[in-house]
Design a protein around this motif. Sequence first.
Motif, mmCIF file in Angstrom:
data_model
loop_
_atom_site.group_PDB
_atom_site.id
_atom_site.type_symbol
_atom_site.label_atom_id
_atom_site.label_comp_id
_atom_site.label_asym_id
_atom_site.label_seq_id
_atom_site.Cartn_x
_atom_site.Cartn_y
_atom_site.Cartn_z
ATOM 1 N N GLY A 16 0.821 -1.223 0.000
ATOM 2 C CA GLY A 16 0.000 0.000 0.000
ATOM 3 C C GLY A 16 0.841 1.253 0.000
ATOM 4 N N THR A 17 0.975 1.867 1.181
ATOM 5 C CA THR A 17 1.555 3.196 1.278
ATOM 6 C C THR A 17 2.640 3.188 2.340
ATOM 7 N N ASP A 18 3.720 3.903 2.088
ATOM 8 C CA ASP A 18 4.793 3.928 3.086
ATOM 9 C C ASP A 18 4.635 5.102 4.048
ATOM 10 N N SER A 19 5.604 5.283 4.925
ATOM 11 C CA SER A 19 5.453 6.282 5.983
ATOM 12 C C SER A 19 5.514 7.710 5.454
ATOM 13 N N CYS A 20 5.920 7.901 4.202
ATOM 14 C CA CYS A 20 5.853 9.234 3.585
ATOM 15 C C CYS A 20 4.580 9.409 2.766
ATOM 16 N N GLY A 21 3.708 8.421 2.795
ATOM 17 C CA GLY A 21 2.492 8.520 1.993
ATOM 18 C C GLY A 21 2.695 8.145 0.538
ATOM 19 N N GLY A 26 -5.510 -2.049 -3.259
ATOM 20 C CA GLY A 26 -4.437 -1.613 -4.160
ATOM 21 C C GLY A 26 -4.953 -0.777 -5.300
ATOM 22 N N ILE A 29 -6.142 7.478 2.003
ATOM 23 C CA ILE A 29 -4.682 7.377 1.966
ATOM 24 C C ILE A 29 -4.192 7.035 3.370
ATOM 25 N N PRO A 30 -3.631 5.851 3.542
ATOM 26 C CA PRO A 30 -3.230 5.426 4.882
ATOM 27 C C PRO A 30 -2.171 6.340 5.501
ATOM 28 N N ASN A 31 -2.329 6.610 6.761
ATOM 29 C CA ASN A 31 -1.237 7.178 7.537
ATOM 30 C C ASN A 31 -0.447 5.987 8.084
ATOM 31 N N MET A 32 0.794 5.876 7.708
ATOM 32 C CA MET A 32 1.574 4.664 7.983
ATOM 33 C C MET A 32 2.833 5.033 8.752
ATOM 34 N N PRO A 33 2.772 5.016 10.075
ATOM 35 C CA PRO A 33 3.994 5.353 10.828
ATOM 36 C C PRO A 33 5.037 4.257 10.653
ATOM 37 N N ASP A 34 6.266 4.604 10.921
ATOM 38 C CA ASP A 34 7.349 3.635 10.793
ATOM 39 C C ASP A 34 7.684 3.077 12.183
ATOM 40 N N ASP A 49 -6.636 -1.659 3.943
ATOM 41 C CA ASP A 49 -6.654 -2.898 3.157
ATOM 42 C C ASP A 49 -7.317 -4.064 3.894
ATOM 43 N N ARG A 59 -4.565 10.054 5.904
ATOM 44 C CA ARG A 59 -4.042 11.388 5.616
ATOM 45 C C ARG A 59 -4.951 12.098 4.650
#
Lengths: 464, 464
Positions: free
Chosen positions: A57-62, B57, B170-175, B191, B279
């Motif tokens: 999907g999406t990484d930590s930068c969007g 996706g 749009i996922p907010n995906m922290p690291d 997802d 986001r």
Amino acid sequence: MVHLSIKKTIAIIGAGPCGLSQLLAFKQAEQDQLVELVCFERQAEWGGLWQYTALTGTDSCGEPIHSSMYRQLWSNGPKEVLEYVDYTFEQHFGVSIPSYPPRAVLYDYITGRAKAGDIRKFIQFRTAVRSVDFDDNTKKFHVTIEDLTNQLTKYLTFDHVIVASGHYTIPNMPDFEGISKFPGRLLHSHDYRGADEFVNKNLLIIGSSYSAEDIAMQCYKFGARSITISYRSCPMSFRWPDRIKEVPLLQKIEGRTAYFKDGTNVDNLDCIIVCTGYRHNHSYMAENLRFRTVGNLYVPPSLYKGIFWYAEPQLAYLGMQNQLYTLNMFDIQAALVRDVFLGYVTLPDDKSQKQRQKNISEWQAREQTLSLDDHEAFSDLQTDYIRDIVSCCDQNTVPKFDLERSNAGMYRFFQDKRDNILTYRDQPFHSIFFPDKEAPISETPWIKNTDDSIEGFLQSIKTV
Amino acid sequence: MVHLSIKKTIAIIGAGPCGLSQLLAFKQAEQDQLVELVCFERQAEWGGLWQYTALTGTDSCGEPIHSSMYRQLWSNGPKEVLEYVDYTFEQHFGVSIPSYPPRAVLYDYITGRAKAGDIRKFIQFRTAVRSVDFDDNTKKFHVTIEDLTNQLTKYLTFDHVIVASGHYTIPNMPDFEGISKFPGRLLHSHDYRGADEFVNKNLLIIGSSYSAEDIAMQCYKFGARSITISYRSCPMSFRWPDRIKEVPLLQKIEGRTAYFKDGTNVDNLDCIIVCTGYRHNHSYMAENLRFRTVGNLYVPPSLYKGIFWYAEPQLAYLGMQNQLYTLNMFDIQAALVRDVFLGYVTLPDDKSQKQRQKNISEWQAREQTLSLDDHEAFSDLQTDYIRDIVSCCDQNTVPKFDLERSNAGMYRFFQDKRDNILTYRDQPFHSIFFPDKEAPISETPWIKNTDDSIEGFLQSIKTV
């Protein structure tokens, strides 16, 4: 060699295998103060699709996750037909290794050469290219980039742009009646990360190319209960083991049942994996510079010599082909790009673009005559293509290898797969460079080998 | 009422709940020949995030999948606090229904009103908006759209643009350290499609808001083996049933083990579901028109009255708030947009933007004083916000409802959840419009109800 008096500014988009080949090709010119190089990489690391991440999907930068890589992926062709001329596997690992290495070995090898070549300094990581436009008056490219870490937009100008951003990221997702209501797990191969979750499950795999074959075999290896593979035009027709069968095209999904074109159906599906390939997507390129193609072709339209944008040869695209050859072909493409952009060789003067278009058309015509399942003919085509671009390069510097021997290696690889899809990865190949030298084999056959680490792979090498 | 002599052209982006509210709000004006309406919808159907698809996706047009919807989603708030003033659930279904319906019921209700309102004709489906820019001289918007079906790009001009494209896509995906090497299944709630695949699995859920709570409860309901929920600042602290526990923030992942801030760890994880929200992403809007925010706020920055772009009030954004109120709030926002764009009411003249900025700041200041876990205070805030925008509308046409009663409904809903997270969805609420009327209850408590169809839901209603 004609040397230039002023520095050329060159932007490379992507630090995957193609971008790394291109940086290395330019390195000498950079030392000679002929070029100013910068490579923009959206990911936090180099290696392109060879970088594994569990994320989808999406990484930590969007940003969209680039890689379609999965755990337990092993090379699906012998390493001998992709080996770098100037940097062998043996040189990198200190020992001769078997012909079919796992992902981590290939990643280490590709990035190992890049490290040895000291090209990391040219790469701006976590930097996305947002637009590329060409100014016909100044003959310069305007490139907008985004520094994802600091969320800054920058506007830059270059003499040349080289697109090396890959084409195995944006899923090609056909529609099938009822598929959007399937009550089980549904994913494209882009989001497939490993076979673990499919143990004891009934799978439907849609597709008939490398992804379908490899994901089917991996799920078989790790213990899927049943695997049904649905093809559109042409089955792969390997001698599939029990638990795998091939059927014609999916017509519709109702509940957990799939119906196929031959009137058969499969019940109790737990999962559908759509392995229908990828789309070229270079949407950041201005429309008049944008390479487009339907499907994944060995002869990409609009690219002269498979590389140069037909209407504006200051722009190059690397690795846009459907690929049998990979790393070594990228090196040769990169050599030609360097030679042309630095004026070491010149493309035919062709303002009307007619010669370029004619050349593209001739190659396209050849591809169109080939039958989809005639792998040998495609290998002949790509071998001849490489021979052609080698002949265009500065002959003193182009990385050359014995193309006949490579092509013979491809032929044997196809035959090995037809003979036994379960064991083809256990076969040792002879080096293209040192034909007397045969690769060692592994103690553990691939079908039983669940250790895909570098250490495990090196330890498994059978000593004679 | 001031009527206009020329038709205004109005573009609405998105045919989800907000876009549908807006079309209905303008409908009378369209019949009166005051406006020319068009609504661009990227998906093939209306209903926005309420449309379920098994796909994740990318869709068959190469567009990102919009919806984060999953199977077996039930409303997580009572229907009474979202009901349309002009179209009740009872009116739609012909019977009074329980307070917490499943997805299909809500989708049918939302799109049912849209059908009854005959607004489908305004919608261009499978049409993506690629750019929106504003010409300061002509005071018109330039909108680039792509007809995805025919792959055609079109350039259009409008007097007004209304952005209703949502912010749960749009996922907010922290690291987290090591998460990209997790050897199990890793996904963002965007997802997540259903609990079936997580039966008997050990799950880690990261997050402490509605997605985390609801996905945890759903996986519990369908038989996950263990569920560990990791929070950043503030635990949800419900009386969790066995098999669910809350722990502080994840520090790192090593293999299948997760380590938390309090020094504890959890082994043998099969799956990580990242429920850290979404986001805002309105990247097709020109930079000077683009609404941006970090996080999901009840008072969106840069939007006057939570709706109008501070620097250019010909542009409106709908539903950009974090939402306790939904459908009924969208109707009121849409009413104000209509009233302002058609000149029925006027915003204060404010060329310097100071008044607008001041008003936004005052609301922001109030939000900033609130403690994250004080749900009642946020409900008070959003109730007061709605009261404020109702007061700005033409009082003859604005859809009004008893805000005190709605707010009391919110309070009771929060208390029900604190009392028992397993049974809050079984509670009947009184109608906001007809306070003597209480919703029926279902024969099957939510925790045991695995039939989320409309038919099943209607049949399950307990007759007195």
